[in-house]
Scaffold this motif. Sequence first.
Motif, PDB file in Angstrom:
ATOM      1  N   ILE A 137      38.820  47.031  42.763  1.00 42.43           N
ATOM      2  CA  ILE A 137      40.078  47.573  43.045  1.00 42.43           C
ATOM      3  C   ILE A 137      40.846  46.584  44.252  1.00 42.43           C
ATOM      4  N   ILE A 138      39.746  45.930  45.267  1.00 40.09           N
ATOM      5  CA  ILE A 138      40.140  45.238  46.195  1.00 40.09           C
ATOM      6  C   ILE A 138      40.732  43.979  45.716  1.00 40.09           C
ATOM      7  N   ALA A 139      40.005  43.344  44.814  1.00 39.81           N
ATOM      8  CA  ALA A 139      40.398  42.070  43.903  1.00 39.81           C
ATOM      9  C   ALA A 139      41.514  42.537  43.253  1.00 39.81           C
ATOM     10  N   ALA A 140      41.696  43.365  42.599  1.00 40.89           N
ATOM     11  CA  ALA A 140      43.242  43.804  42.175  1.00 40.89           C
ATOM     12  C   ALA A 140      44.229  43.823  42.886  1.00 40.89           C
ATOM     13  N   LEU A 141      44.163  44.575  44.066  1.00 42.86           N
ATOM     14  CA  LEU A 141      45.075  44.605  45.271  1.00 42.86           C
ATOM     15  C   LEU A 141      45.403  43.080  45.704  1.00 42.86           C
ATOM     16  N   ALA A 142      44.375  42.356  45.864  1.00 42.41           N
ATOM     17  CA  ALA A 142      44.836  41.058  46.438  1.00 42.41           C
ATOM     18  C   ALA A 142      45.583  40.251  45.582  1.00 42.41           C
ATOM     19  N   ALA A 143      45.265  40.292  44.047  1.00 40.87           N
ATOM     20  CA  ALA A 143      45.999  39.779  43.188  1.00 40.87           C
ATOM     21  C   ALA A 143      47.517  40.048  43.151  1.00 40.87           C
ATOM     22  N   VAL A 144      47.823  41.539  43.422  1.00 34.63           N
ATOM     23  CA  VAL A 144      49.038  41.977  43.503  1.00 34.63           C
ATOM     24  C   VAL A 144      49.784  41.631  44.594  1.00 34.63           C
ATOM     25  N   ALA A 145      49.356  41.569  45.693  1.00 41.35           N
ATOM     26  CA  ALA A 145      49.794  40.915  46.930  1.00 41.35           C
ATOM     27  C   ALA A 145      50.167  39.671  46.733  1.00 41.35           C
ATOM     28  N   VAL A 146      49.277  38.579  46.200  1.00 36.42           N
ATOM     29  CA  VAL A 146      49.732  37.304  46.106  1.00 36.42           C
ATOM     30  C   VAL A 146      50.944  37.132  45.121  1.00 36.42           C
ATOM     31  N   PHE A 147      50.646  38.000  44.139  1.00 35.84           N
ATOM     32  CA  PHE A 147      52.053  37.868  43.076  1.00 35.84           C
ATOM     33  C   PHE A 147      53.412  38.303  43.508  1.00 35.84           C
ATOM     34  N   THR A 148      53.230  39.160  44.463  1.00 40.12           N
ATOM     35  CA  THR A 148      54.494  39.747  44.945  1.00 40.12           C
ATOM     36  C   THR A 148      54.730  38.647  46.136  1.00 40.12           C
ATOM     37  N   ALA A 149      54.082  37.996  46.930  1.00 43.10           N
ATOM     38  CA  ALA A 149      54.267  37.215  47.933  1.00 43.10           C
ATOM     39  C   ALA A 149      54.767  35.838  47.464  1.00 43.10           C
ATOM     40  N   LEU A 150      54.250  35.501  46.404  1.00 48.70           N
ATOM     41  CA  LEU A 150      54.649  34.097  45.639  1.00 48.70           C
ATOM     42  C   LEU A 150      55.653  34.205  44.810  1.00 48.70           C
TER      43      LEU A 150
ATOM     44  N   SER B 191      65.993  47.246  46.641  1.00 49.69           N
ATOM     45  CA  SER B 191      64.885  46.728  46.048  1.00 49.69           C
ATOM     46  C   SER B 191      64.270  45.602  46.983  1.00 49.69           C
ATOM     47  N   GLY B 192      64.989  45.022  47.906  1.00 47.85           N
ATOM     48  CA  GLY B 192      64.073  44.105  48.959  1.00 47.85           C
ATOM     49  C   GLY B 192      63.478  44.909  50.016  1.00 47.85           C
ATOM     50  N   PHE B 193      64.045  46.167  50.308  1.00 50.12           N
ATOM     51  CA  PHE B 193      63.382  47.158  51.535  1.00 50.12           C
ATOM     52  C   PHE B 193      62.107  47.533  50.757  1.00 50.12           C
ATOM     53  N   VAL B 194      62.232  48.042  49.577  1.00 46.57           N
ATOM     54  CA  VAL B 194      61.036  48.420  48.672  1.00 46.57           C
ATOM     55  C   VAL B 194      59.818  47.501  48.631  1.00 46.57           C
ATOM     56  N   ARG B 195      60.227  46.387  48.409  1.00 41.51           N
ATOM     57  CA  ARG B 195      59.327  44.989  48.304  1.00 41.51           C
ATOM     58  C   ARG B 195      58.458  44.877  49.564  1.00 41.51           C
ATOM     59  N   LEU B 196      59.242  44.998  50.664  1.00 45.49           N
ATOM     60  CA  LEU B 196      58.489  44.647  52.009  1.00 45.49           C
ATOM     61  C   LEU B 196      57.694  45.736  52.108  1.00 45.49           C
ATOM     62  N   VAL B 197      57.962  46.783  51.844  1.00 46.01           N
ATOM     63  CA  VAL B 197      57.198  47.855  52.446  1.00 46.01           C
ATOM     64  C   VAL B 197      55.938  47.920  51.430  1.00 46.01           C
ATOM     65  N   PHE B 198      56.088  47.582  50.128  1.00 48.73           N
ATOM     66  CA  PHE B 198      55.192  47.455  49.376  1.00 48.73           C
ATOM     67  C   PHE B 198      54.009  46.686  49.516  1.00 48.73           C
ATOM     68  N   LEU B 199      54.532  45.409  50.014  1.00 48.62           N
ATOM     69  CA  LEU B 199      53.572  44.358  50.595  1.00 48.62           C
ATOM     70  C   LEU B 199      52.681  44.889  51.736  1.00 48.62           C
ATOM     71  N   LEU B 200      53.492  45.568  52.712  1.00 47.13           N
ATOM     72  CA  LEU B 200      52.521  46.198  53.921  1.00 47.13           C
ATOM     73  C   LEU B 200      51.727  47.381  53.359  1.00 47.13           C
ATOM     74  N   VAL B 201      51.964  48.083  52.465  1.00 37.54           N
ATOM     75  CA  VAL B 201      51.157  49.202  51.906  1.00 37.54           C
ATOM     76  C   VAL B 201      49.982  48.494  51.355  1.00 37.54           C
ATOM     77  N   VAL B 202      50.068  47.512  50.347  1.00 39.83           N
ATOM     78  CA  VAL B 202      49.118  46.900  49.782  1.00 39.83           C
ATOM     79  C   VAL B 202      48.085  46.234  50.653  1.00 39.83           C
ATOM     80  N   ALA B 203      48.439  45.429  51.692  1.00 40.37           N
ATOM     81  CA  ALA B 203      47.745  44.898  52.745  1.00 40.37           C
ATOM     82  C   ALA B 203      46.848  45.842  53.600  1.00 40.37           C
ATOM     83  N   ALA B 204      47.356  47.036  53.725  1.00 38.81           N
ATOM     84  CA  ALA B 204      46.699  48.192  54.397  1.00 38.81           C
ATOM     85  C   ALA B 204      45.689  48.618  53.531  1.00 38.81           C
ATOM     86  N   LEU B 205      45.995  48.767  52.059  1.00 37.74           N
ATOM     87  CA  LEU B 205      44.862  49.253  51.244  1.00 37.74           C
ATOM     88  C   LEU B 205      43.845  48.447  51.029  1.00 37.74           C
TER      89      LEU B 205
END
Length: 269
Positions: A115-128, A239-253
């Motif tokens: 799950i950690i690896a999957a979340l990291a991939a999600v964070a990289v995809f969203t950030a890039l 959507s811009g706000f949702v994306r930002l909060v999404f990245l913060l929550v994924v990082a916390a997870l």
Amino acid sequence: MSGLESGLDGLQPATIILVVVAGLCAGWVGAVVGGGGLIQLPPLLLVPGISPVQALATNKMGSIFGTTTSAVTYFRRAWPDLKTALPMAGVALAGSFCGAIVATALPAEVFKPVIIAALAAVAVFTALRPTAGTLTRLRHSGARHFGTAAGIGLVIGFYDGLIGPGTGSFLIIAMVALLGYSFLAASAKAKIVNMATNLGALLFFLPNGALLWGLGLVLGAANMAGGYLGARTALSRGSGFVRLVFLLVVAALILKLGYDVLQENRAGS
């Protein structure tokens, strides 16, 4: 109803306040991007005398109030595509029920590194990919669209019943990356699906008497308030706000699950 059944008798006011504040914050975060369980579950585990299964069941009860409230709020203001959301929810409910069954036999620790690896991939995809999820550009149509949506519902529903943290976040990024929805549109549909996954797990826990009704209702009321405020915030900020909060929550997870894995490895060594 006995103290064991309600979960409220004998609790200190400070503990109840902590649970209420956690439920309110979890409802807000869950309504925007999912991941509210990250905030809500730890305080439940601090309740004196509560077992991990009781905490999980009570957490699901609180969450279903919040996801239902935010789903209704999104529906009234954003009109999510129910032709996609409802079949996804039905499949996700079945997946969540099956995941809860498997959870009684397999320890969650087995899956946490994956799950950690999957979340990291999600964070990289969203950030890039800063433009991903800004607008809805559907990738598929017809049977392929609905088949992909059903597959997402089944897999993530199973995950929610099995482990749980980050279910809403996984739903959102899957609908953005695989189906082509914007973050806001995906968040609106994710609440409907997440409501079903919570219900699926709860249907498994209920016959086993694991639910603490009184504590669950208090948590649910706080989650409802947070869910309503979170949905209104996401709808007004876009959507811009949702994306930002999404990245913060994924990082916390990632940090929370990574810490859990380290603690478990130390305890086992």
